[in-house]
Design a protein around this motif. Structure first.
Motif, short mmCIF file in Angstrom:
data_model
loop_
_atom_site.label_atom_id
_atom_site.label_comp_id
_atom_site.label_asym_id
_atom_site.label_seq_id
_atom_site.Cartn_x
_atom_site.Cartn_y
_atom_site.Cartn_z
N ILE A 11 0.88 -1.17 0.00
CA ILE A 11 0.00 0.00 0.00
C ILE A 11 0.92 1.22 0.00
O ILE A 11 1.94 1.25 0.68
CB ILE A 11 -1.01 -0.01 1.17
N HIS A 12 0.55 2.21 -0.79
CA HIS A 12 1.45 3.32 -1.10
C HIS A 12 1.26 4.47 -0.14
O HIS A 12 0.16 4.76 0.30
CB HIS A 12 1.19 3.76 -2.54
N GLY A 21 7.34 4.52 -9.94
CA GLY A 21 7.55 3.26 -9.21
C GLY A 21 6.23 2.67 -8.74
O GLY A 21 6.03 1.44 -8.77
N HIS A 22 5.32 3.52 -8.31
CA HIS A 22 4.00 3.05 -7.89
C HIS A 22 3.25 2.44 -9.08
O HIS A 22 2.59 1.41 -8.96
CB HIS A 22 3.18 4.21 -7.31
N TYR A 24 4.59 1.19 -11.75
CA TYR A 24 5.30 -0.04 -12.17
C TYR A 24 4.84 -1.25 -11.36
O TYR A 24 4.46 -2.29 -11.90
CB TYR A 24 6.80 0.21 -11.96
N ASP A 50 -1.44 3.76 2.33
CA ASP A 50 -0.93 3.56 3.69
C ASP A 50 -0.87 4.96 4.33
O ASP A 50 0.07 5.70 4.08
CB ASP A 50 0.48 2.95 3.54
N LEU A 233 0.86 -3.48 7.48
CA LEU A 233 0.91 -4.87 7.03
C LEU A 233 -0.44 -5.57 7.22
O LEU A 233 -0.82 -6.44 6.43
CB LEU A 233 2.02 -5.62 7.78
N TYR A 236 -3.53 -6.38 4.57
CA TYR A 236 -3.72 -7.54 3.71
C TYR A 236 -4.83 -8.46 4.21
O TYR A 236 -5.44 -9.18 3.42
CB TYR A 236 -2.41 -8.33 3.57
N ILE A 264 11.41 -2.93 0.88
CA ILE A 264 10.55 -3.26 2.02
C ILE A 264 10.38 -4.78 2.20
O ILE A 264 9.42 -5.24 2.79
CB ILE A 264 9.18 -2.55 1.93
N HIS A 268 8.14 -7.39 5.08
CA HIS A 268 7.20 -8.42 4.63
C HIS A 268 7.67 -9.84 4.89
O HIS A 268 6.86 -10.74 5.02
CB HIS A 268 6.92 -8.26 3.13
N GLY A 291 12.60 -5.05 -8.54
CA GLY A 291 13.64 -4.02 -8.63
C GLY A 291 13.06 -2.62 -8.71
O GLY A 291 11.84 -2.44 -8.78
N LEU A 293 12.78 1.23 -10.46
CA LEU A 293 12.79 1.88 -11.74
C LEU A 293 13.52 3.21 -11.60
O LEU A 293 13.23 3.99 -10.69
CB LEU A 293 11.33 2.16 -12.10
O1 ME8 Z 1 6.90 1.60 1.18
N1 ME8 Z 1 10.64 1.70 -8.54
O2 ME8 Z 1 5.14 2.90 0.45
P1 ME8 Z 1 5.81 3.65 -0.78
C1 ME8 Z 1 9.90 0.63 -8.25
N2 ME8 Z 1 3.72 2.34 2.53
N3 ME8 Z 1 9.17 0.51 -7.14
C2 ME8 Z 1 9.19 1.51 -6.26
C3 ME8 Z 1 9.95 2.67 -6.50
C4 ME8 Z 1 10.71 2.75 -7.71
N4 ME8 Z 1 11.44 3.79 -8.04
N5 ME8 Z 1 9.78 3.50 -5.44
C5 ME8 Z 1 8.94 2.87 -4.58
C6 ME8 Z 1 5.76 2.02 1.30
N6 ME8 Z 1 8.59 1.67 -5.07
C7 ME8 Z 1 4.86 1.50 2.40
C8 ME8 Z 1 4.46 0.07 2.09
S1 ME8 Z 1 3.10 -2.16 2.59
C9 ME8 Z 1 2.30 -2.85 3.89
C10 ME8 Z 1 3.56 -0.57 3.10
C11 ME8 Z 1 7.70 0.67 -4.45
O3 ME8 Z 1 4.72 4.52 -1.31
C12 ME8 Z 1 8.11 0.35 -3.03
O4 ME8 Z 1 9.15 -0.59 -3.04
O5 ME8 Z 1 7.08 4.25 -0.39
C13 ME8 Z 1 6.82 -0.21 -2.48
O6 ME8 Z 1 6.68 -1.58 -2.78
C14 ME8 Z 1 5.75 0.60 -3.22
O7 ME8 Z 1 6.40 1.21 -4.34
C15 ME8 Z 1 5.12 1.67 -2.35
O8 ME8 Z 1 6.13 2.51 -1.84
#
Ligand code: ME8
Length: 520
Positions: A11-12, A21-22, A24, A50, A233, A236, A264, A268, A291, A293
């Motif tokens: 959750i973002h 990244g979100h 992706y 989140d 967490l 879910y 993260i 998990h 990975g 981006l």
């Molecule tokens: O970590 N490329 O939220 P988030 C690919 N709220 N994936 C990316 C990225 C990038 N440049 N940047 C971020 C959190 N992500 C927590 C998660 S889950 C219970 C709580 C991915 O908004 C990052 O790895 O910072 C994560 O999986 C998702 O985007 C949300 O990142």
């Protein structure tokens, strides 16, 4: 009954607008969800925002709004982006929902009842940006001598009264979990990192805060809010109705896949299963850390001025070309670098010039030379070879790769089949056969019609709109588009018998151009 499949994204954090990244991560999860549905599984797909924690509280304060207002506004952007990107989620969860507070308090009470929570004082290096404490040994020195976390974020020495979770008690059970389920953490490189971390010894985890109140209240101790990761967490299972013993919990838990980024994985693959074991709940089947981006090799950031709005990319290049690019361009477990130029090049080389051109050429010839009508024909060995090559890519190679989240490998196999079709077109030259051997021309065109349908079915998870529009043109009904239908070799005969005739085909895969300001 179909085998259930539960997939989640992270959750973002809605402390700003969504970034690439979100997009992706959520597109990849969507491709997996669609893929599993096409395999006949009953899928539940959850994503969301989140919304608690210090990071949200501080950002709201900086902007002069309440955390709730910030969350409401930003969460809306995430949802709108995911709708635009054709994300087929079943549930978009927000952790500020009442039922999520109830679920988080219930799991807390279950952990407490198991004797795993105790009150103590906490002192340590805390990163607000990561919402995590770090060991002194994990820190590095920044340019100005300041301490930095392993993620490169600033840390501060923090002292507070806190509830603790007995993470140390779960060291052996966790190691046993990893040993007994070698696929629990993927890819292998991440699994090895986690195993090393847990083998190094686990310290109890601080799981409540008193320094601010934007979070889920600790039951019976309302001056404490839960550490944001405890509630995050729990999303879910909130989404399945926990703590009630719902049908959804019974059907979809444990989750088949938590799809998350590499930063993260520890939360998990270590904390979450430990919380679940403590609460007497089954642990998920798999955690996959994809990975990152990068934008032309660099992390996007406001200070570099290279932040790209994924909604704008989708508007500029189209949703399906963007989805295709993101999954095709790099290996999913590794970091990848993107640019607008790379999106345009990939689209033009593969979707426009290879697949789109194949479909448009073949359908136009059937439309013009055969009035759009289909017939039964006898295939020769070379036709059968092509059908077998395409069938192998669509029924075996692509699904095998997608099942292990090797998306680019699966799409590459599909692309090889497209190339084989184009080679067959060039060799058979149906435009020449029109005069010299019209009967042979029919066989060639109908063979191609058959394989284009296979290619379109197989690629649906990646480019759902375009593949769907092509299948519409081919007369394949919505009920005949699953992967099991690829095995149905009589569909063509039924289509012929139904008297179907092709309409004038519309090109579906235009070439893209790089906007003026991006050309170098
Ligand atoms: O970590 N490329 O939220 P988030 C690919 N709220 N994936 C990316 C990225 C990038 N440049 N940047 C971020 C959190 N992500 C927590 C998660 S889950 C219970 C709580 C991915 O908004 C990052 O790895 O910072 C994560 O999986 C998702 O985007 C949300 O990142």
């Amino acid at each position: 009954m179909a085998d259930p499949y539960y997939i989640t994204t992270a959750i973002h954090y809605p402390n700003g607008k969504p970034h690439i990244g979100h997009a992706y991560e959520t597109i990849a999860a969507d491709v997996m969800a669609r893929f599993q549905r096409l395999q006949g599984r009953e899928v539940r797909f959850q994503t969301g925002t989140d919304e608690h924690g210090l990071k949200m509280a501080q950002k709201a304060r900086d902007l002069g709004v309440t955390p709730r207002e910030l969350a409401d506004e930003m969460s809306g952007y995430f949802r709108a982006l995911f709708d635009k990107l054709d994300i087929s989620y079943d549930r978009f969860i927000r952790t500020t929902e009442d039922e999520h507070h109830r679920a988080s308090q219930a799991i807390w009470q279950a952990m407490e009842a198991n004797g795993d929570l105790y009150l103590d004082r906490y002192e340590g290096w805390y990163s607000i940006r990561d919402e995590a404490y770090y060991d002194e040994s994990e820190l590095t020195d920044g340019e100005g001598g300041e301490k930095l976390s392993p993620q490169g974020t600033p840390v501060e020495w923090t002292v507070e009264e806190s509830w603790f979770f007995r993470l140390s008690k779960y060291q052996d059970p966790l190691l046993a979990l990893y040993r007994g389920n070698p696929d629990f953490i993927q890819p292998d490189s991440r699994r090895n990192e986690v195993v090393r971390f847990v083998e190094g010894g686990l310290r109890d985890l601080s799981v409540s805060r008193t320094s601010f109140d934007w979070g889920v209240k600790v039951p019976g101790h309302e001056d404490h809010v839960m550490y944001v990761w405890v509630d995050a967490l729990t999303n879910y299972i909130t989404g399945l109705g926990y703590p009630d013993q719902t049908e959804m919990m019974a059907k979809f838990w444990p989750a088949d896949l938590h799809l998350i980024g590499k930063d993260i994985v520890r939360f998990h693959a270590v904390y979450w299963p430990a919380f679940l074991m403590s609460a007497g709940i089954a642990v998920p089947k798999k955690v996959y850390g994809h990975g990152f981006l990068l934008n032309r090799g660099q992390k996007e950031s406001k200070s570099l001025g290279n932040v790209t709005d994924p909604a704008e990319l989708a508007d500029r290049f189209g949703v399906d070309p963007l989805r295709y690019f993101l999954l095709r361009e790099f290996s999913f477990g590794q970091d990848g670098s993107y640019s607008q130029e790379a999106i345009v090049n990939r689209n033009n080389a593969e979707l426009a010039n290879s697949f789109g051109n194949l479909a448009q050429r073949v359908l136009s010839m059937i439309y013009k030379n055969l009035k759009g009508r289909l017939e039964r024909v006898e295939a020769t060995e070379q036709d059968i070879n092509l059908i077998a090559t395409v069938a192998d890519a669509c029924r075996t190679e692509l699904p095998r790769a997608f099942e292990k989240l090797a998306f680019s490998e699966g799409i590459e196999a599909w692309m090889r089949a497209v190339y084989a079709c184009n080679q067959y077109v060039d060799e058979q030259a149906p435009w020449a056969l029109r005069k010299t051997d019209p009967e042979r021309m029919k066989v060639v065109l109908y063979t191609l019609f058959l394989v284009i349908r296979d290619l379109a079915i197989a690629i649906q998870p990646v480019i759902p709109q375009k593949a769907g529009a092509l299948l519409d043109q081919l007369g394949v009904t919505a009920e005949q588009r699953s992967y099991a239908d690829l095995e149905d070799v009589d569909w063509y005969l039924r289509l012929v018998d139904s008297g179907f005739s092709l309409d004038k085909p519309e090109g579906l895969f235009p070439r893209l151009e790089l906007p003026e300001e991006e050309r170098t």
